[in-house]
Design a protein around this motif. Structure first.
Motif, PDB file in Angstrom:
ATOM      1  N   VAL A 304      -2.173   7.810   7.873  1.00  0.00           N
ATOM      2  CA  VAL A 304      -3.545   7.745   7.361  1.00  0.00           C
ATOM      3  C   VAL A 304      -4.532   7.644   8.543  1.00  0.00           C
ATOM      4  O   VAL A 304      -4.312   6.880   9.468  1.00  0.00           O
ATOM      5  CB  VAL A 304      -3.712   6.539   6.396  1.00  0.00           C
ATOM      6  N   PRO A 305      -5.589   8.463   8.544  1.00  0.00           N
ATOM      7  CA  PRO A 305      -6.543   8.348   9.650  1.00  0.00           C
ATOM      8  C   PRO A 305      -7.289   7.013   9.620  1.00  0.00           C
ATOM      9  O   PRO A 305      -7.861   6.646   8.587  1.00  0.00           O
ATOM     10  CB  PRO A 305      -7.510   9.512   9.432  1.00  0.00           C
ATOM     11  N   ALA A 326     -20.613   6.557   3.618  1.00  0.00           N
ATOM     12  CA  ALA A 326     -19.404   5.779   3.333  1.00  0.00           C
ATOM     13  C   ALA A 326     -18.744   6.202   2.026  1.00  0.00           C
ATOM     14  O   ALA A 326     -17.505   6.314   1.951  1.00  0.00           O
ATOM     15  CB  ALA A 326     -19.738   4.290   3.313  1.00  0.00           C
ATOM     16  N   GLY A 327     -19.552   6.468   0.976  1.00  0.00           N
ATOM     17  CA  GLY A 327     -18.992   6.844  -0.325  1.00  0.00           C
ATOM     18  C   GLY A 327     -18.114   8.083  -0.194  1.00  0.00           C
ATOM     19  O   GLY A 327     -16.953   8.103  -0.631  1.00  0.00           O
ATOM     20  N   ARG A 332     -11.805   9.795   0.465  1.00  0.00           N
ATOM     21  CA  ARG A 332     -10.633  10.374   1.127  1.00  0.00           C
ATOM     22  C   ARG A 332      -9.593   9.289   1.402  1.00  0.00           C
ATOM     23  O   ARG A 332      -9.884   8.102   1.363  1.00  0.00           O
ATOM     24  CB  ARG A 332     -11.043  11.006   2.471  1.00  0.00           C
ATOM     25  N   ASP A 333      -8.400   9.754   1.803  1.00  0.00           N
ATOM     26  CA  ASP A 333      -7.339   8.816   2.168  1.00  0.00           C
ATOM     27  C   ASP A 333      -7.558   8.407   3.634  1.00  0.00           C
ATOM     28  O   ASP A 333      -7.051   9.056   4.554  1.00  0.00           O
ATOM     29  CB  ASP A 333      -5.981   9.505   1.997  1.00  0.00           C
ATOM     30  N   VAL A 334      -8.368   7.360   3.835  1.00  0.00           N
ATOM     31  CA  VAL A 334      -8.682   6.904   5.196  1.00  0.00           C
ATOM     32  C   VAL A 334      -8.669   5.379   5.225  1.00  0.00           C
ATOM     33  O   VAL A 334      -8.672   4.732   4.182  1.00  0.00           O
ATOM     34  CB  VAL A 334     -10.092   7.369   5.654  1.00  0.00           C
ATOM     35  N   GLN A 335      -8.660   4.824   6.437  1.00  0.00           N
ATOM     36  CA  GLN A 335      -8.915   3.393   6.603  1.00  0.00           C
ATOM     37  C   GLN A 335     -10.099   3.242   7.562  1.00  0.00           C
ATOM     38  O   GLN A 335     -10.304   4.092   8.437  1.00  0.00           O
ATOM     39  CB  GLN A 335      -7.679   2.689   7.173  1.00  0.00           C
ATOM     40  N   LEU A 336     -10.853   2.159   7.374  1.00  0.00           N
ATOM     41  CA  LEU A 336     -12.087   1.982   8.143  1.00  0.00           C
ATOM     42  C   LEU A 336     -12.189   0.520   8.583  1.00  0.00           C
ATOM     43  O   LEU A 336     -12.032  -0.388   7.761  1.00  0.00           O
ATOM     44  CB  LEU A 336     -13.252   2.362   7.215  1.00  0.00           C
ATOM     45  N   ASP A 359      -8.357  -1.902  -0.177  1.00  0.00           N
ATOM     46  CA  ASP A 359      -7.173  -1.280   0.441  1.00  0.00           C
ATOM     47  C   ASP A 359      -7.525  -0.412   1.631  1.00  0.00           C
ATOM     48  O   ASP A 359      -6.645   0.143   2.286  1.00  0.00           O
ATOM     49  CB  ASP A 359      -6.454  -0.381  -0.570  1.00  0.00           C
ATOM     50  N   LYS A 360      -8.814  -0.241   1.866  1.00  0.00           N
ATOM     51  CA  LYS A 360      -9.204   0.739   2.886  1.00  0.00           C
ATOM     52  C   LYS A 360     -10.071   0.184   4.011  1.00  0.00           C
ATOM     53  O   LYS A 360     -10.055   0.733   5.118  1.00  0.00           O
ATOM     54  CB  LYS A 360      -9.987   1.885   2.219  1.00  0.00           C
TER      55      LYS A 360
END
Ligand code: ADP
Ligand code: GLC
Length: 494
Positions: A304-305, A326-327, A332-336, A359-360
């Motif tokens: 996951v990016p 941000a929305g 997308r399938d990302v982490q921040l 979760d992100k």
């Protein structure tokens, strides 16, 4: 050359932002090139005590005037770790024994006596130069906190101290947004007469402006990137001093900052769970990412990016664009990951994202040096969509750590990041992603493009390696500063 650097903060003693990295690393780089360097700083005793530095008093204490008052100063000395740089501290507990450098850490309000604090520091710094017989070829001061040094040298100390007559005075602008502008009533505190309170000298909109003072009285000026040196001569970036800078444009040079390889290199960074270089980036960075996800309690997933931002949370840094994008990004399938502190509205934005996307997103409000290194190493992409950015260091740290940055084309960001296009990818020169207009759609286009390229690991590795193999060291910048010092000295000699 004998060089005196004067700054209100420097790594490893006290830091709020990039100025500290620069004052510390530039001093060390100049010393490594064979120059005799003294760095003068305020003694923020609480920060030094926390970091366990040994300091010794030098000479007897003395008093200096501040308007009608007298302020007691004791000079202290330490050695810069791992360097020949001589560090002299201005110990003045009444002004510097506090919980913050410029602001109360609880209320986040600027200290009401910042004018008194830094005017005292400037006069004491020049007293230190005289008393310790430093006989510098060059005095190089940084930002508004040291602007008064430039006029005190010209108006008083050159006359009082014979070995300062030929000393070249250099002033570096790190950020035009902070000018140290105070009510006219403060003028007597400077120890200079009202004849200095004019538009051609220290006055700006009926205030004593310490940044302007530095600009007017320095022999040579520099700022921290070539692009910013041009930008600040326009109303959009000059914060009211663009005209003054245009008048001095022949004496204004842009020198891009470097990074200190002892502090910021993935090959020897003590904060990292695994160290890596150009060749071992695959396994080394994967370990850093996994450990970061574990530590932040994010799902541990290699594919996951992971995007991150380490920053002062202020309007300068483009948090408005982050909020507006941000929305779309978090669909997308990302982490921040966010690390930073500052203006409440941006802290709230990042906290809100963390609670809306458990979760992100992770948000750490605060200042954490070790975590900032682990985030640089453990992330896949670094966000820096600044509205303006005189130089910016984090984009360079991230390129050195194989973490391509996504930046707006302003100041040092424009000068240091090569945007991924078909051509630059083909040529192997792309190091990150650059958008121009300050608009969420433009940031989103680059985010979307970066996520697409991330899926192609071979191309991605090429971008990482191009960034890691660039020379970000201070040697080049230090040589450019020496050339600037020589220019100023030759003008003084004639
Ligand atoms: P600026 O000086 O405008 O804040 P720079 O990019 O030049 O921007 O430098 C910022 C420096 O401060 C970097 O070394 C960065 O890692 C550090 N920094 C900023 N915020 C934090 C934080 N919350 N925790 C740790 N380091 C931080
Ligand atoms: C300022 C600027 C930043 C720069 C730093 C060091 O804080 O905001 O862009 O990198 O100074 O020069």
């Amino acid at each position: 050359m004998r060089i005196v650097q004067i700054s209100s903060e420097a790594v490893p003693f006290a830091k709020t932002g990039g100025l500290a990295d620069v004052a510390g690393a530039l001093s060390k780089a100049l010393a490594e090139q064979g120059h005799e360097v003294t760095l003068i700083l305020p003694l923020y005793s609480r920060f030094l005590a926390k970091n366990g530095f040994e300091i010794q008093p030098v000479g007897d204490g003395f008093e200096i005037p501040l308007g009608n008052h007298r302020v007691w100063i004791q000079l202290k000395r330490a050695q810069m770790p791992g360097s020949s740089v001589n560090v002299v501290f201005v110990d003045c507990p009444e002004f510097f024994d506090r919980g913050g450098l410029y602001q109360d850490p609880v209320t986040k309000a600027d200290y009401a006596d910042n004018a008194e604090r830094f005017m005292t520091f400037c006069r004491a710094a020049l007293e230190a130069v005289a008393r310790l017989q430093l006989k510098p070829d060059v005095i190089h001061a940084h930002d508004w906190q040291t602007g008064l040094v430039m006029v005190l040298l010209e108006a008083q100390f050159r006359d009082w101290v014979p070995n300062l007559r030929r000393t070249a005075a250099i002033f570096t602008l790190h950020n035009m947004a902070f000018q140290g502008a105070y009510p006219a009533e403060m003028m007597p505190l400077t120890g200079l007469g009202w004849e200095y309170f004019t538009w051609t000298r220290m006055e700006c909109w009926n205030r004593v402006n310490l940044l302007k003072t530095g600009i007017i009285f320095a022999d040579q000026l520099s700022t921290v990137s070539p692009t910013y040196s041009r930008e600040i001569q326009s109303p959009e970036f000059g914060h009211g001093l663009d005209g003054v800078l245009q008048d001095r444009s022949a004496d204004l040079t842009g020198i891009l900052n470097g990074i200190d390889p002892h502090e910021w290199s993935p090959t020897n960074d003590p904060h990292l769970p695994a160290r890596y270089d150009f060749d071992s980036i695959g396994t080394g960075k994967a370990t850093c990412k996994r450990t970061l996800q574990e530590q932040l309690n994010l799902p541990v997933r290699g594919e996951v990016p992971l995007l991150s931002m380490v920053s002062r949370m202020t309007w300068q840094k483009g948090f408005d664009l982050i909020g507006a994008c941000a929305g779309r990004l978090l669909e997308r399938d990302v982490q921040l990951v966010f690390l930073g502190n500052g203006q409440p509205e941006y802290e709230d934005l990042c906290r809100h994202l963390a609670s809306a996307y458990p979760d992100k997103v992770r948000t750490i409000i605060g200042y954490d040096e070790a975590l900032s290194h682990r985030i640089e190493a453990g992330s896949d992409m670094f966000l820096m969509p600044s509205k303006f950015e005189p130089c910016g260091l984090n984009q360079m740290y991230s390129m050195a750590y194989g973490t391509p940055p996504i930046v707006r084309a302003t100041g040092g960001l424009a000068d240091s990041v090569v945007s991924a296009t078909q051509e630059t990818l083909h040529a192997g020169t792309a190091t990150g992603f650059v958008f121009h207009e300050h608009h969420p759609d433009r940031l989103w286009e680059q985010l979307d493009w970066a996520l697409r390229l991330f899926a192609d690991q071979l191309t991605w590795r090429g971008i990482q390696r191009a960034g890691m193999s660039r020379d970000w060291s201070w040697n080049r910048s230090a040589r450019e500063y020496i050339a600037l010092y020589e220019k100023a000295l030759s003008r003084r000699a004639t």
